[in-house]
Design a protein around this motif. Structure first.
Motif, short mmCIF file in Angstrom:
data_model
loop_
_atom_site.label_atom_id
_atom_site.label_comp_id
_atom_site.label_asym_id
_atom_site.label_seq_id
_atom_site.Cartn_x
_atom_site.Cartn_y
_atom_site.Cartn_z
N ILE A 136 0.77 -1.08 -0.16
CA ILE A 136 0.00 -0.16 -0.74
C ILE A 136 1.42 1.59 -0.25
CG2 ILE A 136 -1.87 1.24 1.15
CD1 ILE A 136 -2.54 -0.80 0.02
N THR A 137 1.84 1.29 0.86
CA THR A 137 3.18 2.32 0.80
C THR A 137 3.50 2.43 -0.72
OG1 THR A 137 3.44 1.93 3.51
CG2 THR A 137 5.16 3.20 1.61
N ALA A 138 3.43 1.61 -1.41
CA ALA A 138 4.08 1.73 -2.43
C ALA A 138 3.22 2.33 -3.89
CB ALA A 138 5.30 0.34 -3.06
N TYR A 139 1.89 1.76 -3.69
CA TYR A 139 0.95 2.42 -4.20
C TYR A 139 0.70 3.43 -4.12
CZ TYR A 139 0.61 -2.94 -5.10
OH TYR A 139 0.24 -4.36 -5.46
N ARG A 140 0.82 3.95 -2.82
CA ARG A 140 0.36 5.23 -2.69
C ARG A 140 1.46 6.89 -3.17
NH1 ARG A 140 -1.19 5.54 4.08
NH2 ARG A 140 -2.11 7.80 3.46
N LYS A 141 2.50 5.81 -3.71
CA LYS A 141 3.70 6.64 -4.82
C LYS A 141 3.32 6.98 -5.96
CE LYS A 141 7.47 5.63 -1.26
NZ LYS A 141 8.28 5.07 -1.38
N ILE A 142 2.05 6.23 -6.75
CA ILE A 142 1.61 6.47 -8.10
C ILE A 142 0.57 6.44 -8.62
CG2 ILE A 142 2.06 4.76 -9.91
CD1 ILE A 142 4.92 4.00 -9.04
N MET A 147 -7.03 0.11 -4.55
CA MET A 147 -8.59 -0.35 -3.87
C MET A 147 -7.67 -2.44 -3.16
SD MET A 147 -11.17 0.82 -4.23
CE MET A 147 -12.67 -0.23 -3.91
N VAL A 148 -8.45 -2.71 -2.22
CA VAL A 148 -7.92 -3.90 -1.66
C VAL A 148 -8.99 -5.09 -1.59
CG1 VAL A 148 -7.28 -5.71 0.22
CG2 VAL A 148 -6.27 -3.12 -0.25
N VAL A 149 -8.63 -5.62 -2.98
CA VAL A 149 -9.74 -7.15 -3.76
C VAL A 149 -9.57 -8.35 -2.57
CG1 VAL A 149 -10.77 -8.55 -4.77
CG2 VAL A 149 -9.69 -6.05 -5.71
N THR A 150 -10.41 -8.40 -1.28
CA THR A 150 -10.16 -9.60 -0.63
C THR A 150 -11.87 -10.33 -0.53
OG1 THR A 150 -9.71 -10.56 1.02
CG2 THR A 150 -10.45 -8.43 1.88
N THR A 151 -11.39 -11.96 1.20
CA THR A 151 -12.47 -12.55 0.88
C THR A 151 -13.01 -11.64 2.13
OG1 THR A 151 -13.25 -14.40 1.31
CG2 THR A 151 -11.32 -13.89 2.21
N GLU A 152 -14.39 -12.32 2.71
CA GLU A 152 -15.12 -11.57 3.78
C GLU A 152 -14.26 -12.14 4.84
OE1 GLU A 152 -20.02 -11.14 5.33
OE2 GLU A 152 -19.59 -11.95 3.81
N SER A 153 -14.04 -12.97 4.86
CA SER A 153 -12.85 -13.74 6.02
C SER A 153 -11.98 -12.78 6.38
CB SER A 153 -13.11 -15.53 6.36
OG SER A 153 -12.05 -15.51 4.64
N THR A 156 -11.84 -7.61 8.69
CA THR A 156 -11.80 -6.97 9.98
C THR A 156 -9.91 -7.17 10.12
OG1 THR A 156 -13.37 -8.02 11.20
CG2 THR A 156 -11.66 -7.64 12.53
N THR A 157 -9.48 -7.97 9.42
CA THR A 157 -7.96 -7.95 9.65
C THR A 157 -7.40 -6.94 8.88
OG1 THR A 157 -7.53 -10.31 10.33
CG2 THR A 157 -5.71 -9.60 8.99
N ILE A 158 -7.53 -6.96 7.16
CA ILE A 158 -7.12 -5.82 6.57
C ILE A 158 -7.45 -4.81 7.25
CG2 ILE A 158 -7.84 -5.09 4.28
CD1 ILE A 158 -7.10 -8.57 3.16
N PRO A 163 -4.86 2.27 5.96
CA PRO A 163 -5.32 3.62 6.00
C PRO A 163 -6.85 3.55 6.00
CG PRO A 163 -3.30 3.62 5.40
CD PRO A 163 -3.27 2.13 4.76
N GLN A 164 -7.78 4.57 6.35
CA GLN A 164 -9.36 4.49 5.80
C GLN A 164 -9.42 5.30 4.66
OE1 GLN A 164 -12.05 4.21 6.65
NE2 GLN A 164 -11.02 2.91 8.59
N GLU A 165 -8.40 5.95 3.61
CA GLU A 165 -8.58 6.73 2.14
C GLU A 165 -8.22 4.99 1.58
OE1 GLU A 165 -4.65 7.69 3.10
OE2 GLU A 165 -6.24 6.97 4.80
N ILE A 166 -8.10 4.41 1.80
CA ILE A 166 -7.74 2.82 0.69
C ILE A 166 -8.77 1.81 0.46
CG2 ILE A 166 -5.88 0.53 0.18
CD1 ILE A 166 -4.57 3.09 0.14
#
Length: 303
Positions: A136-142, A147-153, A156-158, A163-166
């Protein structure tokens, strides 16, 4: 005698048919030694009780459906993004997708360009999360929208890591295993005013940043010795504002792939191969050959 398949191994074998190696072999040679070996070693046509007259495109959809139910690997997430976001929400003539785009020491899973930049980092059930914060730190530079694409399970961990803006996109579970859950989605906030021009410069090919420099400064560096071009180009590029650097990156990246030509190719692809067709660079001849293979019977395509 064929190899015996055990549980998840069955689906990992199916997943190999979607690899760039298989796609490239089909497109270049009209057959794939990798695919032939998989079919032969595991007696797949008999194991799946497939009609020899089944088309290769239908074979791909069949094994993809099995993966959806039992093996949601990274490719399945990529294909869902290609089907439901790139092709579902945007026009392929004005937006396109890059996969595995290098950013510093990270490789972005999917980048969608549609006037601005959207990067999607996939974290499936099979992925570790220990690198997510650095990614995420790297992507914020470009990128503008992250967006993070994940599963419901893993939600909470993600949420505790990013950060909130992601933004967050959830691929459903149970009956909704191939549906993005809008109610659980968190929209990404614009980030392009915060990007780092040097990080963008480092992610571009030389011909790309030279075109941007000529556009903004009217300076051609092609006549300089190769040993000086990088230094001079970086000096000019770092004069751009973050927004100028970002927007010029979006414009220039669209020339890496001609979306008008790709559109017809995508329309010829079965639903299971949308992401693969965008991920592998093929010539016009190779594209035609690959489409021809998809329309063959599996008894003829697999030797």
């Amino acid at each position: 005698m064929g190899k015996k398949l055990e549980n998840a191994e069955i689906y990992s074998v199916y997943a190999r048919f979607f690899s760039s190696g298989v796609i490239k072999e089909f497109a270049k040679f009209g057959h794939s030694e990798i695919a032939d070996r998989l079919v032969s070693d595991y007696h797949l046509l008999n194991a799946l009780a497939l009609d020899p007259e089944m088309k290769v495109r239908d074979f791909y959809d069949r094994i993809f459906d099995l993966m959806k139910s039992h093996y949601r690997n990274e490719y399945l997430y990529k294909n869902a993004l290609a089907e439901k976001i790139l092709l579902g929400r945007h026009s392929i003539n004005t937006a396109f997708m890059l996969t595995e785009f290098r950013v510093a020491d990270c490789i972005a899973d999917v980048v969608v360009l549609n006037g601005t930049s959207h990067v999607y980092e996939i974290k499936s059930e099979y992925d570790r999360l220990d690198r997510l914060e650095n990614q995420i730190t790297a992507y914020r530079k470009i990128f503008d929208k992250i967006m993070v694409v994940t599963t419901e399970s893993l939600l909470t961990t993600i949420e505790s890591i990013i950060p909130q803006e992601i933004g967050i996109v959830i691929l459903g579970e149970g009956k909704n295993r191939y549906v993005f859950r809008r109610k659980l989605q968190r929209e990404a906030k614009s980030n392009k005013k915060n990007v780092d021009p040097y990080a963008i410069f480092s992610s571009l090919q030389r011909r790309e940043y030279l075109k941007i420099i000529y556009k903004y400064f009217g300076v051609s560096l092609d006549t300089l010795p190769n040993t000086q071009i990088y230094k001079e180009a970086k000096s000019y590029f770092l004069k751009l504002s973050p927004i100028e650097a970002h927007d010029s990156m979006v414009e220039i990246l669209q020339h890496r792939r001609n979306t008008m030509k790709v559109a017809d190719f995508l329309n010829d692809m079965p639903r299971s191969l949308k992401a693969a067709s965008l991920s592998v660079r093929l010539t016009k001849t190779e594209r035609r050959r690959f489409v021809d293979i998809l329309n063959k019977n599996i008894s003829r395509a697999f030797q």
